[in-house]
Structures are given as structure tokens and as C-alpha cells.
Write a protein that holds these residues in place. Structure first.
Motif, mmCIF file in Angstrom:
data_model
loop_
_atom_site.group_PDB
_atom_site.id
_atom_site.type_symbol
_atom_site.label_atom_id
_atom_site.label_comp_id
_atom_site.label_asym_id
_atom_site.label_seq_id
_atom_site.Cartn_x
_atom_site.Cartn_y
_atom_site.Cartn_z
ATOM 1 N N ALA A 138 71.841 69.431 9.205
ATOM 2 C CA ALA A 138 72.063 69.414 7.754
ATOM 3 C C ALA A 138 71.416 68.213 7.087
ATOM 4 O O ALA A 138 70.681 68.348 6.103
ATOM 5 N N ALA A 139 71.680 67.015 7.614
ATOM 6 C CA ALA A 139 71.196 65.798 6.961
ATOM 7 C C ALA A 139 69.807 65.421 7.463
ATOM 8 O O ALA A 139 69.538 65.495 8.677
ATOM 9 N N PRO A 140 68.898 65.014 6.573
ATOM 10 C CA PRO A 140 67.588 64.519 7.011
ATOM 11 C C PRO A 140 67.755 63.309 7.929
ATOM 12 O O PRO A 140 68.736 62.571 7.841
ATOM 13 N N CYS A 141 66.793 63.125 8.813
ATOM 14 C CA CYS A 141 66.887 62.074 9.834
ATOM 15 C C CYS A 141 65.754 61.072 9.652
ATOM 16 O O CYS A 141 64.587 61.445 9.545
ATOM 17 N N GLU A 142 66.117 59.787 9.613
ATOM 18 C CA GLU A 142 65.098 58.732 9.660
ATOM 19 C C GLU A 142 64.482 58.731 11.049
ATOM 20 O O GLU A 142 65.199 58.804 12.061
ATOM 21 N N VAL A 143 63.177 58.610 11.117
ATOM 22 C CA VAL A 143 62.477 58.708 12.392
ATOM 23 C C VAL A 143 61.632 57.456 12.599
ATOM 24 O O VAL A 143 60.965 56.977 11.662
ATOM 25 N N PHE A 144 61.652 56.945 13.811
ATOM 26 C CA PHE A 144 60.896 55.744 14.168
ATOM 27 C C PHE A 144 60.152 56.008 15.471
ATOM 28 O O PHE A 144 60.465 56.939 16.218
ATOM 29 N N ALA A 145 59.155 55.170 15.732
ATOM 30 C CA ALA A 145 58.435 55.206 16.991
ATOM 31 C C ALA A 145 58.323 53.788 17.524
ATOM 32 O O ALA A 145 58.265 52.822 16.732
#
Length: 359
Positions: free
Chosen positions: A349-356
Motif C-alpha cells: 500500500a505505502a510507497p517505499c524509500e529505496v537505497f543502494a
């Protein structure tokens, strides 16, 4: 007539000893109480394990400590004297005496070796012969338990095997585990499996699992499930805090990438295609328990955290990354990261912050 202390232990108590380490140390103490000149002992058992051929527990009388030594042997068993490690270690303590009676009548089960400060007298040798007879039953039980535990851990993993050994054989909610979660999956495996023979496919899978699961275990993680060509693993939070668990997970991924780079170079030299993969890391709570039918069960992991980490791995290909981290994971780790924006994950449901991670 009162039994010697060692025989009393073997008749009344030994069957309830939980491990071989406790058995050899308690039996050694009782033999000393009976006047035998022991300064150490070693118990060697066969280990039905894919890698370990024998396990030896080494006991010192002066400190009471027991350490375990493993005999590594791949493939078919051979005629190697697997008690040699015990002999060598005990030789530093005193004269070595080997108990010639094997549990079950075969050296494939268990053998005990003692180190003594002087030669045994004839009455002491007679007592040891009786000890060997009475030790057969409890040592047989210990061997059966360790065999069952090794087989369950091989096929189910440590966490699930412990639950089965504890008698959890019904459908039930299970346990909630807070952990750093790792999900990794080979890319293009379907195409690979359709273009090469089955033996090559199995060899590729084994090589992949060796590197990813080996790295997880090396940094204190647990592999929960092999799912096709994917792996779900956790780095539990408890004895270590969240930051330590996340850092361990990242180090495991780095080690796995190095291992896969080396494997791809070998495959290239053999004219084989590389094995690209994607990995996602997240942190959260998951439910681990029994599901299935009334008479056919399986351990599985469910919950929002599991859903997120598997969906996040699906972004690796479109983002051109091998490793992706959720915002929750990024907030805990101490490693430098690269922000990749906020993304919508399928079914989440909720957008996700994404990192590498930084290369």
C-alpha cells in the motif's frame, strides 16, 4: 551392594543427558570418584551430515571444560581413523587408553578414549569393561538424537529443526521474529533452465546457494527457506541490536557478490553464461510457523515485512542494481548509501524509500 559412581550414573542419569559434551564430562567425573586416574577424555561420534564426518568432544579433568572438534569429510566415508584427533589431543595430557567397545558393535557409532596419569590396575580395567557395557544404551540414544538433529537441520534449517525436535507438529501461529530480512533471487533462471541440461542447472543452483547461504551463515544469519532459485534469510535482532544486524546483512551481501563475481569468471572461462542476481534488504517483524494440512506441514514466513522484501527485490532489474535496501533498513545501518527515490511496490500500500549501497 552400592554400585560404583560411574555405573550408577549410567543406569540412573545418563539417558537424560542432553548432549555428548555433558555425557563425556559427567562420566569422567564419576570415574574419578571411583578412583580412576583420569586427566581427560574424548568421545567421538559419527555425524550423518553433508560436510561433517565425525564430531569429537574433548574433556579436561583439571578444568572441567569440553571443546568440540569436527572432522570434515565430503563424499563417501573412508577407512580413516576418526578417533585420531582425540588421541592426539589427549596424548598431551597423559597416557592414552582407548575403550575398544563401540556402541552398536561398529566404529560408525561412538567410541570413548581416556587419558590417564598412570596405567590402569586390573580392577580398574574390569570397571571400565562394565562401563562400556552400561554406556551402550545411553550412547545409542545420544547418537540417535544427534543423527535426527543433523538430518532435520540439513533439510529444515536450524530454527525449524529445533521446533520439530521440541514436538511442534501441529498447525499453529508460530513465533514473531524481529530481524533484518534478506531475499535474493537469480535473474533469468527460467531461460537458463530451458537452454542447458538438468545437470548443469543443478550445478548452477548449488554454486549459487553455496555462495549466498555461505555468506549469510558466515555473518551470523539464518537461511529460512530456499524458494526455487531464491533464498529468504534473516539476521535476528535480540542478542545484537538492529544496527548490528543490518550491518551484518550488508557484509553478507558484499561477500556473496564477491563470491558470485569469482564464480562468473570461472563460468566465463568454461564458456558458460554468468549468473546475475538481485538482492533486497529490509527490517521488520515476521511470523514464522507451521502451515499446511492436518498431516502435511511446512514452516513458512509470512507478514508485511516478508511481502515488502520480496517485492523490493523485483525492482533490482528495472533500477539496474544488484542490491536494494528499504528506507527502514537504511535508517538502521551505519554504512554509506545512495538514495534512489520513493517507489511503489506491487501489492504494497505505502510507497517505499529505496537505497543502494555505495559500490
Amino acid at each position: 551392594m552400592q554400585l560404583p559412581s560411574a555405573l550408577s550414573f549410567l543406569v540412573d542419569e545418563a539417558i537424560g543427558v542432553s548432549g555428548a559434551d555433558g555425557f563425556v564430562s559427567q562420566l569422567g567425573v564419576r570415574l574419578i570418584e571411583d578412583g580412576l586416574p583420569l586427566c581427560g577424555g574424548a568421545l567421538t561420534q559419527a555425524a550423518p551430515h553433508p560436510i561433517i564426518s565425525r564430531r569429537t568432544w574433548l574433556w579436561r579433568a583439571d578444568t572441567g571444560r569440553v571443546v568440540e572438534a569436527l572432522g570434515i569429510g565430503l563424499g563417501e566415508p573412508d577407512d580413516t581413523d576418526h578417533t585420531q584427533i582425540g588421541r592426539n589431543w589427549l596424548a598431551e595430557l597423559g597416557t592414552v587408553f582407548m575403550q575398544e567397545d563401540f556402541v552398536g558393535g561398529t566404529p560408525d557409532c561412538a567410541v570413548v578414549i581416556w587419558a590417564v596419569t598412570r596405567p590402569f590396575s586390573e580392577p580398574e580395567l574390569n570397571l571400565l569393561r562394565q562401563v562400556a557395557r552400561f554406556a551402550a544404551a545411553p550412547l545409542g540414544v545420544l547418537t540417535a538424537r544427534s543423527t535426527l538433529a543433523a538430518l532435520l537441520e540439513t533439510y529444515l534449517g536450524r530454527r525449524s529443526a529445533a521446533q520439530v525436535m521440541a514436538g511442534r507438529l501441529r498447525r499453529e501461529p508460530g513465533e514473531t521474529i524481529r530481524a533484518a530480512l534478506l531475499y535474493a533471487d537469480l535473474r533469468g533462471f527460467t531461460e537458463l533452465s530451458e537452454s542447458v541440461g538438468s545437470k548443469e542447472v543443478i550445478a548452477a543452483l548449488d554454486a549459487w546457494f553455496d555462495r549466498i547461504a555461505g555468506a549469510v551463515h558466515a555473518f551470523g544469519g539464518e537461511v529460512l527457506k530456499f524458494i526455487g532459485d531464491g533464498v529468504l534469510a534473516i539476521f535476528p535482532i535480540g542478542e545484537r541490536d538492529a544496527a548490528a544486524a543490518c550491518d551484518s546483512a550488508l557484509r553478507a551481501v558484499t561477500a556473496a557478490r564477491m563470491g558470485m563475481d569469482h564464480l562468473d569468471r570461472i563460468r566465463a572461462a568454461q564458456g558458460q553464461p554468468p549468473l546475475p542476481f538481485g538482492t533486497a534488504l529490509h527490517i521488520g517483524e515476521m511470523l514464522w510457523g507451521n502451515i499446511g494440512t492436518a498431516d502435511r506441514l511446512d514452516f513458512t514466513a509470512i507478514g508485511p515485512a516478508v511481502n515488502l522484501v520480496t517485492r523490493l527485490e523485483g525492482l533490482c532489474r528495472p533500477l539496474g542494481r544488484t542490491v536494494l535496501l528499504s528506507g527502514a533498513f537504511a535508517a538502521e545501518t551505519t554504512q554509506p548509501l545512495i538514495p534512489l527515490g520513493t517507489h511503489v511496490l506491487r501489492g504494497i500500500a505505502a510507497p517505499c524509500e529505496v537505497f543502494a549501497p555505495q559500490e
